[in-house]
Motif scaffolding. Sequence first.
Motif, PDB file in Angstrom:
ATOM      1  N   ARG A   3       0.867  -1.259   0.203  1.00  0.00           N
ATOM      2  CA  ARG A   3      -0.398   0.176  -0.034  1.00  0.00           C
ATOM      3  C   ARG A   3       0.702   1.632  -0.142  1.00  0.00           C
ATOM      4  O   ARG A   3       2.209   1.125   0.903  1.00  0.00           O
ATOM      5  CB  ARG A   3      -1.043  -0.044   1.071  1.00  0.00           C
ATOM      6  CG  ARG A   3      -1.873  -0.726   0.819  1.00  0.00           C
ATOM      7  CD  ARG A   3      -3.575  -0.777   2.583  1.00  0.00           C
ATOM      8  NE  ARG A   3      -3.778  -0.257   2.019  1.00  0.00           N
ATOM      9  CZ  ARG A   3      -4.651   0.269   2.604  1.00  0.00           C
ATOM     10  NH1 ARG A   3      -4.997  -0.260   3.989  1.00  0.00           N
ATOM     11  NH2 ARG A   3      -5.487   1.399   2.793  1.00  0.00           N
ATOM     12  N   PRO A  48       1.778   6.889   3.789  1.00  0.00           N
ATOM     13  CA  PRO A  48      -0.053   7.585   3.764  1.00  0.00           C
ATOM     14  C   PRO A  48       0.851   8.889   3.647  1.00  0.00           C
ATOM     15  O   PRO A  48       0.851  10.428   2.786  1.00  0.00           O
ATOM     16  CB  PRO A  48      -0.170   7.824   5.683  1.00  0.00           C
ATOM     17  CG  PRO A  48       0.016   5.973   5.884  1.00  0.00           C
ATOM     18  CD  PRO A  48       1.128   5.780   5.473  1.00  0.00           C
ATOM     19  N   ASP A  85       0.723   8.848  -0.080  1.00  0.00           N
ATOM     20  CA  ASP A  85      -0.535   9.064  -0.885  1.00  0.00           C
ATOM     21  C   ASP A  85      -1.414   9.934  -0.702  1.00  0.00           C
ATOM     22  O   ASP A  85      -1.966  10.954  -1.194  1.00  0.00           O
ATOM     23  CB  ASP A  85      -1.059   7.747   0.450  1.00  0.00           C
ATOM     24  CG  ASP A  85      -2.740   7.283  -0.644  1.00  0.00           C
ATOM     25  OD1 ASP A  85      -2.676   7.829  -1.149  1.00  0.00           O
ATOM     26  OD2 ASP A  85      -3.795   7.317   0.161  1.00  0.00           O
ATOM     27  N   GLN A  86      -1.281  10.694   0.688  1.00  0.00           N
ATOM     28  CA  GLN A  86      -1.956  12.326   0.871  1.00  0.00           C
ATOM     29  C   GLN A  86      -1.797  13.355  -0.108  1.00  0.00           C
ATOM     30  O   GLN A  86      -2.122  13.371  -0.873  1.00  0.00           O
ATOM     31  CB  GLN A  86      -1.986  12.690   2.030  1.00  0.00           C
ATOM     32  CG  GLN A  86      -2.359  14.052   2.672  1.00  0.00           C
ATOM     33  CD  GLN A  86      -2.554  14.818   3.956  1.00  0.00           C
ATOM     34  OE1 GLN A  86      -1.440  14.102   5.021  1.00  0.00           O
ATOM     35  NE2 GLN A  86      -3.212  15.191   4.297  1.00  0.00           N
ATOM     36  N   GLN A 144      -3.163  12.344  -3.756  1.00  0.00           N
ATOM     37  CA  GLN A 144      -4.411  12.395  -3.229  1.00  0.00           C
ATOM     38  C   GLN A 144      -4.921  14.036  -3.749  1.00  0.00           C
ATOM     39  O   GLN A 144      -5.577  13.877  -5.014  1.00  0.00           O
ATOM     40  CB  GLN A 144      -5.104  12.010  -2.572  1.00  0.00           C
ATOM     41  CG  GLN A 144      -6.768  11.947  -2.573  1.00  0.00           C
ATOM     42  CD  GLN A 144      -6.993  11.393  -0.641  1.00  0.00           C
ATOM     43  OE1 GLN A 144      -6.702  11.482   0.132  1.00  0.00           O
ATOM     44  NE2 GLN A 144      -8.600  11.813  -0.795  1.00  0.00           N
TER      45      GLN A 144
END
Length: 315
Positions: free
Chosen positions: A192, A195, A198-199, A202
């Motif tokens: 995955r 974070p 990922d942020q 996004q």
Amino acid sequence: MNHPVIASLLPVVLFILAGFVAGKRRWIGGGAVRDLSNLVFMLLLPALLFRTMSAVHLEQLDFKPIGMYFLAASLVYAAVLLVQGYNRRGAVLALAGTFSNTGMIGIPLIGLAYGQPGMVTLFTLISLHSLVLLTSGNIVLELAAQREDLQRGVAPQHSVWVTVLRALRNGIIHPIPLPIIAGLLFGLTGWRIPPLLDQPLQLLGSAMGPMALVLVGVTLAYGSVGPHLKGALAMAGVKNLLHPAVVLGLGWLLGLSGVPLAVMVVTAGLPIGANVYLFSQRYGVAEDLTTASVAVTTVMALLTLPLVMLVAGQG
């Protein structure tokens, strides 16, 4: 106002209108459009594509609608080429009749209308859209150019095989296929995205839709249609109506239905993608007509897309 067609198209119209006003008032200079477009295609769109496709499992993807879409596109491409003649101009216009603006308009529209299932279907198509259509279009253009050179008695610079291999390379090394392929490969690892990464991805991805749609409006504000309106309207008939009609007909024949068919039909009904203009510019053919066609198909899409979405919803 709560109808799904209106609800999904209204934000698209408002963003394009905002960009049009900004362009007319010269809040965004003409020279800045290319830089902002590069920002969208080289940073924002790849971030969205990679993040979305990293969560997709290949075994869950359905490639039957994708194969049907490209079969329909090849039929429309061949029809336009037959009418226009096998030359550089005909090849550019044939590409214009089949290459949709999946990035700037397709992604935000499909996301609003069909949600995550529609986005996965669309990204599956996008992963091959540029690769297949731009590569095959480049090959046809190169071969048409060589044919014209031979007719004028000019020896070609490269062999046919060199032309084909270069077109394949340029189709893969592209800011749309690469992040999709990278995202799918990352998903295969089972990992995955952390974070901390990922942020930002996004946030970058969420900025893509509004920025891209505003740029469409800015481009329309600086465009000139006038002398090529008749030809551009003819191209709008091919791209906005004929292309989705052929996709819908083939989809019905193959027994497709639901969101996959609707996404394919609506994608076919999108206006001409800006990459077609780059092709016309590179080969120095039909540049004014292509520019006018991009503008007219975008404006006409405000009228034709609701019809296409309604008909596709019946499938």
